[in-house]
Enzyme design. Structure first.
Site, PDB file in Angstrom:
ATOM      1  N   THR A  40       0.809  -1.217   0.000  1.00 52.42           N
ATOM      2  CA  THR A  40       0.000   0.000   0.000  1.00 52.42           C
ATOM      3  C   THR A  40       0.847   1.274   0.000  1.00 52.42           C
ATOM      4  O   THR A  40       0.320   2.369  -0.165  1.00 52.42           O
ATOM      5  CB  THR A  40      -0.937   0.020   1.220  1.00 52.42           C
ATOM      6  OG1 THR A  40      -0.172  -0.169   2.408  1.00 52.42           O
ATOM      7  CG2 THR A  40      -1.970  -1.096   1.114  1.00 52.42           C
ATOM      8  N   HIS A  45       6.386   0.044   7.523  1.00 51.03           N
ATOM      9  CA  HIS A  45       6.579   0.911   8.685  1.00 51.03           C
ATOM     10  C   HIS A  45       6.711   0.050   9.941  1.00 51.03           C
ATOM     11  O   HIS A  45       6.675  -1.191   9.865  1.00 51.03           O
ATOM     12  CB  HIS A  45       5.424   1.909   8.812  1.00 51.03           C
ATOM     13  CG  HIS A  45       4.063   1.290   8.811  1.00 51.03           C
ATOM     14  ND1 HIS A  45       3.558   0.566   9.883  1.00 51.03           N
ATOM     15  CD2 HIS A  45       3.090   1.248   7.870  1.00 51.03           C
ATOM     16  CE1 HIS A  45       2.347   0.128   9.614  1.00 51.03           C
ATOM     17  NE2 HIS A  45       2.030   0.520   8.383  1.00 51.03           N
ATOM     18  N   HIS A  48       4.807  -3.100  10.843  1.00 48.78           N
ATOM     19  CA  HIS A  48       5.113  -4.372  10.192  1.00 48.78           C
ATOM     20  C   HIS A  48       6.243  -5.126  10.888  1.00 48.78           C
ATOM     21  O   HIS A  48       6.494  -6.296  10.576  1.00 48.78           O
ATOM     22  CB  HIS A  48       5.525  -4.146   8.729  1.00 48.78           C
ATOM     23  CG  HIS A  48       4.430  -3.603   7.860  1.00 48.78           C
ATOM     24  ND1 HIS A  48       4.401  -2.287   7.442  1.00 48.78           N
ATOM     25  CD2 HIS A  48       3.325  -4.186   7.331  1.00 48.78           C
ATOM     26  CE1 HIS A  48       3.339  -2.095   6.687  1.00 48.78           C
ATOM     27  NE2 HIS A  48       2.660  -3.220   6.611  1.00 48.78           N
ATOM     28  N   LYS A  82     -11.288  -2.747   9.180  1.00 41.73           N
ATOM     29  CA  LYS A  82     -11.080  -1.367   8.743  1.00 41.73           C
ATOM     30  C   LYS A  82     -12.437  -0.656   8.741  1.00 41.73           C
ATOM     31  O   LYS A  82     -13.460  -1.259   8.440  1.00 41.73           O
ATOM     32  CB  LYS A  82     -10.479  -1.325   7.323  1.00 41.73           C
ATOM     33  CG  LYS A  82      -9.156  -2.062   7.178  1.00 41.73           C
ATOM     34  CD  LYS A  82      -8.054  -1.367   7.926  1.00 41.73           C
ATOM     35  CE  LYS A  82      -6.680  -1.942   7.576  1.00 41.73           C
ATOM     36  NZ  LYS A  82      -6.525  -3.373   7.820  1.00 41.73           N
ATOM     37  N   ARG A  86     -10.324   1.010   1.398  1.00 42.08           N
ATOM     38  CA  ARG A  86      -9.069   1.665   1.035  1.00 42.08           C
ATOM     39  C   ARG A  86      -9.185   2.372  -0.314  1.00 42.08           C
ATOM     40  O   ARG A  86      -9.947   1.954  -1.186  1.00 42.08           O
ATOM     41  CB  ARG A  86      -7.926   0.640   0.947  1.00 42.08           C
ATOM     42  CG  ARG A  86      -7.511   0.028   2.274  1.00 42.08           C
ATOM     43  CD  ARG A  86      -6.368  -0.940   2.047  1.00 42.08           C
ATOM     44  NE  ARG A  86      -5.970  -1.639   3.259  1.00 42.08           N
ATOM     45  CZ  ARG A  86      -5.090  -1.185   4.137  1.00 42.08           C
ATOM     46  NH1 ARG A  86      -4.518  -0.011   3.937  1.00 42.08           N
ATOM     47  NH2 ARG A  86      -4.768  -1.888   5.210  1.00 42.08           N
ATOM     48  N   GLN A 167      -6.923 -14.576  -0.449  1.00 41.64           N
ATOM     49  CA  GLN A 167      -5.848 -14.913   0.476  1.00 41.64           C
ATOM     50  C   GLN A 167      -5.820 -16.412   0.751  1.00 41.64           C
ATOM     51  O   GLN A 167      -4.757 -17.016   0.896  1.00 41.64           O
ATOM     52  CB  GLN A 167      -5.996 -14.141   1.787  1.00 41.64           C
ATOM     53  CG  GLN A 167      -4.799 -14.338   2.731  1.00 41.64           C
ATOM     54  CD  GLN A 167      -4.768 -13.344   3.868  1.00 41.64           C
ATOM     55  OE1 GLN A 167      -5.111 -12.181   3.706  1.00 41.64           O
ATOM     56  NE2 GLN A 167      -4.345 -13.804   5.034  1.00 41.64           N
ATOM     57  N   ASP A 188      -5.969  -9.911  13.974  1.00 39.66           N
ATOM     58  CA  ASP A 188      -7.021  -9.456  13.061  1.00 39.66           C
ATOM     59  C   ASP A 188      -7.048 -10.255  11.764  1.00 39.66           C
ATOM     60  O   ASP A 188      -7.911 -10.050  10.918  1.00 39.66           O
ATOM     61  CB  ASP A 188      -6.861  -7.960  12.765  1.00 39.66           C
ATOM     62  CG  ASP A 188      -5.501  -7.612  12.179  1.00 39.66           C
ATOM     63  OD1 ASP A 188      -4.591  -8.474  12.181  1.00 39.66           O
ATOM     64  OD2 ASP A 188      -5.325  -6.462  11.730  1.00 39.66           O
ATOM     65  N   LYS A 226      -2.491   1.706  19.901  1.00 37.92           N
ATOM     66  CA  LYS A 226      -1.782   0.828  18.973  1.00 37.92           C
ATOM     67  C   LYS A 226      -0.358   1.322  18.782  1.00 37.92           C
ATOM     68  O   LYS A 226      -0.110   2.497  18.514  1.00 37.92           O
ATOM     69  CB  LYS A 226      -2.514   0.774  17.631  1.00 37.92           C
ATOM     70  CG  LYS A 226      -2.008  -0.314  16.692  1.00 37.92           C
ATOM     71  CD  LYS A 226      -2.878  -0.421  15.459  1.00 37.92           C
ATOM     72  CE  LYS A 226      -2.404  -1.537  14.544  1.00 37.92           C
ATOM     73  NZ  LYS A 226      -3.238  -1.647  13.334  1.00 37.92           N
ATOM     74  N   LYS A 229       1.536   4.392  16.311  1.00 36.13           N
ATOM     75  CA  LYS A 229       0.719   5.558  15.978  1.00 36.13           C
ATOM     76  C   LYS A 229       1.354   6.802  16.602  1.00 36.13           C
ATOM     77  O   LYS A 229       1.565   6.888  17.809  1.00 36.13           O
ATOM     78  CB  LYS A 229      -0.698   5.402  16.519  1.00 36.13           C
ATOM     79  CG  LYS A 229      -1.492   4.276  15.854  1.00 36.13           C
ATOM     80  CD  LYS A 229      -1.796   4.596  14.409  1.00 36.13           C
ATOM     81  CE  LYS A 229      -2.677   3.524  13.786  1.00 36.13           C
ATOM     82  NZ  LYS A 229      -2.961   3.797  12.366  1.00 36.13           N
ATOM     83  N   THR A 230       1.721   7.780  15.785  1.00 37.41           N
ATOM     84  CA  THR A 230       2.336   9.005  16.275  1.00 37.41           C
ATOM     85  C   THR A 230       1.634  10.208  15.673  1.00 37.41           C
ATOM     86  O   THR A 230       1.004  10.108  14.612  1.00 37.41           O
ATOM     87  CB  THR A 230       3.832   9.073  15.898  1.00 37.41           C
ATOM     88  OG1 THR A 230       3.953   9.204  14.464  1.00 37.41           O
ATOM     89  CG2 THR A 230       4.571   7.818  16.331  1.00 37.41           C
TER      90      THR A 230
END
Length: 414
Positions: A40, A45, A48, A82, A86, A167, A188, A226, A229-230
């Site tokens: 994506t 990041h 992962h 989600k 997306r 998948q 998830d 989570k 997250k920043t």
């Protein structure tokens, strides 16, 4: 060799497993284990990292690690938990992202095999999909899955609805071609993973299937937020998007209460060694020994020894007030990492401090000057009439200002 599930339990990682005996058999026979990564963006990041380190961890326990990049499924997007669909990427964007992510994964997971599901999905016609995949998935079965059911009321397109079936077909292909019998993912992903084990069972018979799945607890902080997250956005693994200094600083600034989980989830250090590190840390928490070791382990893994050393060098230069010793490339890293603003070049030092928002008022600016609390290019003595001007520019009309002992600001002269 320690059973992988015991290792995962000891670290607090294990969430769910479809069949422990099949996992044990996979470990004993050096079978493949895979995890998927959808392209994506043109970089992974820190969110992962947990699955990347798990592929590395499984490799150290006798499995053959496989990373599948969703060159096809990345064109759709996983709807699992989600809140909305997306934004679809173009074929060209996905292609560039695949190349970048493949290079990253190879550098982070030893002996990893890379597969791209576009190799078997992109040539499949709609009729093929319906006949080969669709006929083996019952509608009631799919609607009962939490990752799908959670989106039904909010809206779920047929495009995203098909994701779990695709998948499942991925797992079947890896099972057939690479002796891959284990799929891993975050908690998830349970619905998608069981779609794969069930699909394989429908193809070769449940009694013959060696396929199994494992999910890991999601990495969250003690306050429930989570991890990763920043306010400034994602912390990327690509140094061109998040440089080594910023990456290192992210981990050095973690809270004491989160250290044990972060060590267990994001490093391959033995559990006993982690306990020893934390015991030493707890004797003198103010020294932040735990954070330093965590930052060292993760930064060295992602950016190599040189990247870690660069982060340390820049950190020491900033906190010792010796930015003048940095070369232009390292100085650019500092400029990216500190608050920045703009100000006219011909202002007096007082006006400059106020316009750049380093000082909130003329009064505060005068107090800072009087107390020698402003340092520019190692100078901290100014008169109110002094002009900053370009003589104080550190790099390409950029002035770096130190306020007090540790606060730095980057100001572009205009």
């Amino acid at each position: 060799m320690k059973f992988i599930l015991e290792e995962l339990k000891d670290r607090g990682l294990l969430k769910q497993v479809t069949n422990e005996e099949k996992v044990k058999n996979a470990q004993e026979t050096n079978a493949g284990v895979y995890c998927g990564f959808d392209p994506t963006a043109d970089s992974l990041h820190i969110g992962h990292l947990i699955q990347l380190i798990n592929l590395k961890r499984f490799g150290e326990h006798g499995f053959s690690p496989i990373a599948i990049i969703g060159g096809a499924t990345g064109m759709i997007g996983d709807p699992s938990f989600k809140s909305q669909e997306r934004q679809l990427l173009t074929l060209e964007q996905v292609g560039e992202n695949v190349k970048a992510i493949e290079k990253q994964i190879k550098g982070l997971v030893p002996n990893v095999k890379i597969a791209n599901n576009a190799d078997w999905l992109s040539t499949m016609s709609l009729i093929d999909f319906l006949r080969i995949i669709g006929k083996d998935f019952n509608l009631a079965y799919l609607l009962a899955k939490d990752n799908i059911a959670s989106r039904i009321e909010k809206g779920l397109s047929i495009t995203e609805f098909s994701y779990t079936m695709l998948q499942g077909y991925d797992f079947f292909n890896l099972y057939e071609k690479f002796n891959c019998t284990v799929q891993i993912g975050g908690s998830d992903q349970w619905g998608n993973i069981t779609s794969g084990t069930d699909y394989i069972a429908s193809k070769i018979g449940r009694e013959n299937s060696k396929a199994c799945g494992i999910t890991m607890n999601l990495l969250t902080k003690k306050d429930g937020v989570k991890f990763g997250k920043t306010e400034g956005g994602a912390i990327w693994l690509d140094a061109n998007k998040t440089n080594e200094y910023e990456f290192y600083q992210f981990f050095i600034n973690q809270e004491d209460q989160d250290l044990e989980t972060l060590f267990n989830y994001l490093t391959v250090l033995p559990v006993e060694e982690i306990k020893s590190i934390l015991e030493e840390h707890n004797k003198e928490p103010f020294k932040r020994l735990g954070q330093k070791r965590l930052a060292q382990e993760v930064t060295t893994w992602v950016h190599g020894q040189k990247g870690y050393e660069r982060a340390i060098y820049i950190t020491q230069a900033i906190f010792s007030g010796k930015l003048a010793e940095l070369n232009s490339e390292d100085l650019k890293i500092v400029i990216q990492a500190i608050p920045n603003s703009k100000a006219k070049a011909d202002l007096s030092i007082i006006e400059f401090l106020v316009e750049s928002k380093i000082a909130s008022s003329n009064r505060e600016a005068r107090e800072l000057i009087r107390d020698k609390a402003i340092t520019i290019l190692e100078q901290n003595e100014f008169t109110e009439q002094d002009s900053v001007g370009k003589k104080f520019s550190s790099l390409e009309n950029i002035v770096i200002v130190k306020k007090g002992k540790r606060k730095y600001y980057s100001v572009e002269l205009i």
